[in-house]
Design a protein around this motif. Structure first.
Motif, mmCIF file in Angstrom:
data_model
loop_
_atom_site.group_PDB
_atom_site.id
_atom_site.type_symbol
_atom_site.label_atom_id
_atom_site.label_comp_id
_atom_site.label_asym_id
_atom_site.label_seq_id
_atom_site.Cartn_x
_atom_site.Cartn_y
_atom_site.Cartn_z
ATOM 1 N N VAL A 132 0.979 -1.080 0.049
ATOM 2 C CA VAL A 132 -0.055 -0.140 -0.239
ATOM 3 C C VAL A 132 0.790 1.297 -0.100
ATOM 4 O O VAL A 132 0.486 2.201 -0.671
ATOM 5 N N LEU A 133 1.918 1.368 0.818
ATOM 6 C CA LEU A 133 2.646 2.630 0.969
ATOM 7 C C LEU A 133 3.892 2.460 -0.316
ATOM 8 O O LEU A 133 3.891 3.899 -0.438
ATOM 9 N N HIS A 134 4.473 1.588 -0.654
ATOM 10 C CA HIS A 134 5.512 1.781 -1.557
ATOM 11 C C HIS A 134 5.019 1.344 -2.992
ATOM 12 O O HIS A 134 5.954 1.413 -3.656
ATOM 13 N N VAL A 135 3.914 0.774 -3.152
ATOM 14 C CA VAL A 135 3.568 0.416 -4.629
ATOM 15 C C VAL A 135 2.484 1.023 -4.864
ATOM 16 O O VAL A 135 2.032 2.048 -5.894
ATOM 17 N N LEU A 136 1.112 0.882 -4.193
ATOM 18 C CA LEU A 136 -0.182 1.438 -4.636
ATOM 19 C C LEU A 136 -0.019 3.124 -4.561
ATOM 20 O O LEU A 136 -0.537 3.798 -5.575
ATOM 21 N N THR A 137 0.399 3.636 -3.529
ATOM 22 C CA THR A 137 0.466 5.056 -3.207
ATOM 23 C C THR A 137 1.178 5.739 -4.121
ATOM 24 O O THR A 137 0.635 6.761 -4.729
ATOM 25 N N PRO A 138 2.517 5.389 -4.622
ATOM 26 C CA PRO A 138 3.153 6.114 -5.621
ATOM 27 C C PRO A 138 2.460 5.969 -6.981
ATOM 28 O O PRO A 138 2.345 6.933 -7.597
ATOM 29 N N ALA A 139 1.850 4.915 -7.294
ATOM 30 C CA ALA A 139 1.308 4.726 -8.485
ATOM 31 C C ALA A 139 0.139 5.543 -8.785
ATOM 32 O O ALA A 139 -0.241 5.885 -9.799
ATOM 33 N N ALA A 140 -0.722 5.662 -7.519
ATOM 34 C CA ALA A 140 -1.919 6.659 -7.635
ATOM 35 C C ALA A 140 -1.622 8.084 -7.601
ATOM 36 O O ALA A 140 -2.387 9.067 -7.821
ATOM 37 N N LEU A 141 -0.395 8.443 -7.147
ATOM 38 C CA LEU A 141 -0.177 9.850 -6.832
ATOM 39 C C LEU A 141 -0.123 10.941 -7.959
ATOM 40 O O LEU A 141 -0.907 11.845 -7.803
ATOM 41 N N PRO A 142 0.192 10.523 -9.283
ATOM 42 C CA PRO A 142 -0.101 11.400 -10.487
ATOM 43 C C PRO A 142 -1.768 11.712 -10.736
ATOM 44 O O PRO A 142 -2.010 12.763 -10.670
ATOM 45 N N GLY A 143 -2.496 10.633 -10.264
ATOM 46 C CA GLY A 143 -3.965 10.557 -10.463
ATOM 47 C C GLY A 143 -4.437 11.469 -9.418
ATOM 48 O O GLY A 143 -5.406 12.338 -9.617
ATOM 49 N N ILE A 144 -3.777 11.589 -8.221
ATOM 50 C CA ILE A 144 -4.368 12.120 -7.057
ATOM 51 C C ILE A 144 -4.149 13.661 -7.106
ATOM 52 O O ILE A 144 -4.738 14.599 -6.765
ATOM 53 N N MET A 145 -2.727 14.040 -7.662
ATOM 54 C CA MET A 145 -2.476 15.263 -8.180
ATOM 55 C C MET A 145 -3.318 16.065 -8.956
ATOM 56 O O MET A 145 -3.821 17.166 -9.016
ATOM 57 N N ASP A 146 -3.714 15.178 -10.179
ATOM 58 C CA ASP A 146 -4.831 15.557 -11.183
ATOM 59 C C ASP A 146 -6.078 15.942 -10.406
ATOM 60 O O ASP A 146 -6.936 17.041 -10.664
ATOM 61 N N THR A 147 -6.566 14.931 -9.480
ATOM 62 C CA THR A 147 -7.663 15.209 -8.699
ATOM 63 C C THR A 147 -7.655 16.539 -7.840
ATOM 64 O O THR A 147 -8.640 17.374 -7.787
ATOM 65 N N LEU A 148 -6.479 16.881 -7.332
ATOM 66 C CA LEU A 148 -6.381 18.140 -6.331
ATOM 67 C C LEU A 148 -6.584 19.325 -7.339
ATOM 68 O O LEU A 148 -7.035 20.207 -6.884
ATOM 69 N N ARG A 149 -5.781 19.020 -8.367
ATOM 70 C CA ARG A 149 -5.958 20.427 -9.247
ATOM 71 C C ARG A 149 -7.155 20.728 -10.004
ATOM 72 O O ARG A 149 -7.698 21.744 -10.040
ATOM 73 N N ILE A 150 -7.969 19.719 -10.220
ATOM 74 C CA ILE A 150 -9.395 19.983 -10.761
ATOM 75 C C ILE A 150 -10.440 20.348 -9.530
ATOM 76 O O ILE A 150 -11.168 21.241 -9.851
ATOM 77 N N THR A 151 -10.075 19.681 -8.260
ATOM 78 C CA THR A 151 -11.125 20.166 -7.389
ATOM 79 C C THR A 151 -10.532 21.424 -6.954
ATOM 80 O O THR A 151 -11.332 22.038 -6.285
ATOM 81 N N MET A 152 -9.526 22.018 -7.167
ATOM 82 C CA MET A 152 -9.228 23.325 -6.450
ATOM 83 C C MET A 152 -9.963 24.280 -7.388
ATOM 84 O O MET A 152 -10.416 25.543 -6.962
ATOM 85 N N GLY A 153 -10.099 23.969 -8.557
ATOM 86 C CA GLY A 153 -11.236 24.851 -9.519
ATOM 87 C C GLY A 153 -12.477 24.823 -8.870
ATOM 88 O O GLY A 153 -13.026 25.817 -8.738
ATOM 89 N N TRP A 154 -12.989 23.721 -8.389
ATOM 90 C CA TRP A 154 -14.524 23.799 -7.660
ATOM 91 C C TRP A 154 -14.317 24.553 -6.565
ATOM 92 O O TRP A 154 -15.277 25.274 -6.276
#
Length: 267
Positions: A182-204
């Motif tokens: 979870v910490l060293h495989v799933l989280t880094p793999a999801a991080l680019p999508g999480i950053m995109d999510t934060l960028r989009i929701t910042m607009g909201w």
């Protein structure tokens, strides 16, 4: 020998990269077109000033409110509300969303409730927030939090769910524990999508600012917009809208730069 592709060919090819100068030129042309249409409608007398102010009137309002310090004061008030609400929301939504997208039991427990709440209109809660919290900055921050948290939760969970199970299986094969996976495989793999999510929701979050500051506020860009509406100061309303758009654009740019530095493997 590879054939050198022309700029027009690149522009017409789906998902093909185009040179940076071409992107800037196209972007500038679109902005100039918008300003030209706006100028044509106002200076040409097609739209009355009371409905659509001219660019010079909006610029005049900008200089007027900047000189007496009013604009900077209200920008700072709005920034405090948006940034605080967004940060609190993100701190809670990212780990919870990761858990929701990773563990089915967490998904089963939270998803029906979250899906129900995220369809509720934020504006209908404003009177309740005033009743519960009062009319201070906390009420406005709560509106931003409520408007972004549940959307972030669902989007982060989807990003986590989209990480390939093969990655987790490969890590187990190499001896990783479930915690490591979870910490060293799933989280880094999801991080680019999480950053995109934060960028989009910042607009909201910026779009909910006006809702937060329209009622019972005494400062902020939404407040001066509401105050200007009572005095038919359409140029000030347009200025407030333009400043919100500009601040949103700046935060979007900051997120893109942070993403490039924080998750270079995304590109």
């Amino acid at each position: 020998m590879a054939r050198k592709r022309s700029v027009i060919d690149l522009c017409l090819t789906p998902k093909a990269e185009v040179p940076g100068p071409v992107r800037y030129v196209v972007s500038t042309l679109v902005w100039l077109l918008v300003i030209a249409v706006w100028s044509g409608l106002t200076y040409g007398g097609v739209m009355a000033d009371i409905f659509l102010p001219s660019p010079s009137a909006v610029l005049g309002a900008f200089f007027r409110l900047t000189e007496d310090g009013t604009l900077s004061q209200h920008i700072w008030a709005s920034l405090q509300v948006v940034i605080t609400g967004f940060v609190i929301s993100s701190i809670l939504a990212v780990p919870l969303g990761l858990l929701m997208g990773t563990f089915r039991v967490v998904q089963a427990g939270l998803e029906p409730l979250v899906n129900f709440i995220r369809y509720l209109p934020v504006t209908s809660f404003v009177p309740l927030f005033i009743l519960w919290i009062g009319i201070g900055i906390e009420q406005r921050i709560t509106v931003i939090f409520f408007g972004t948290f549940f959307q972030q939760l669902i989007m982060v969970a989807d990003v986590s769910r989209g990480v390939s199970k093969d990655l987790l299986n490969a890590s187990y094969t190499l001896g990783a524990t479930r915690r490591d996976a979870v910490l060293h495989v799933l989280t880094p793999a999801a991080l680019p999508g999480i950053m995109d999510t934060l960028r989009i929701t910042m607009g909201w979050a910026w779009t909910y600012l006006v809702v937060a500051e329209l009622v019972a506020a005494s400062s902020g860009l939404g407040y001066i917009s509401m105050k200007a509406m009572r005095g038919f100061q359409v140029d000030v309303i347009f200025l407030a809208i333009a400043v919100i758009g500009l601040l949103g654009l700046i935060t979007d740019l900051i997120f893109r730069l942070v993403s490039k530095r924080l998750v270079p493997w995304a590109s």
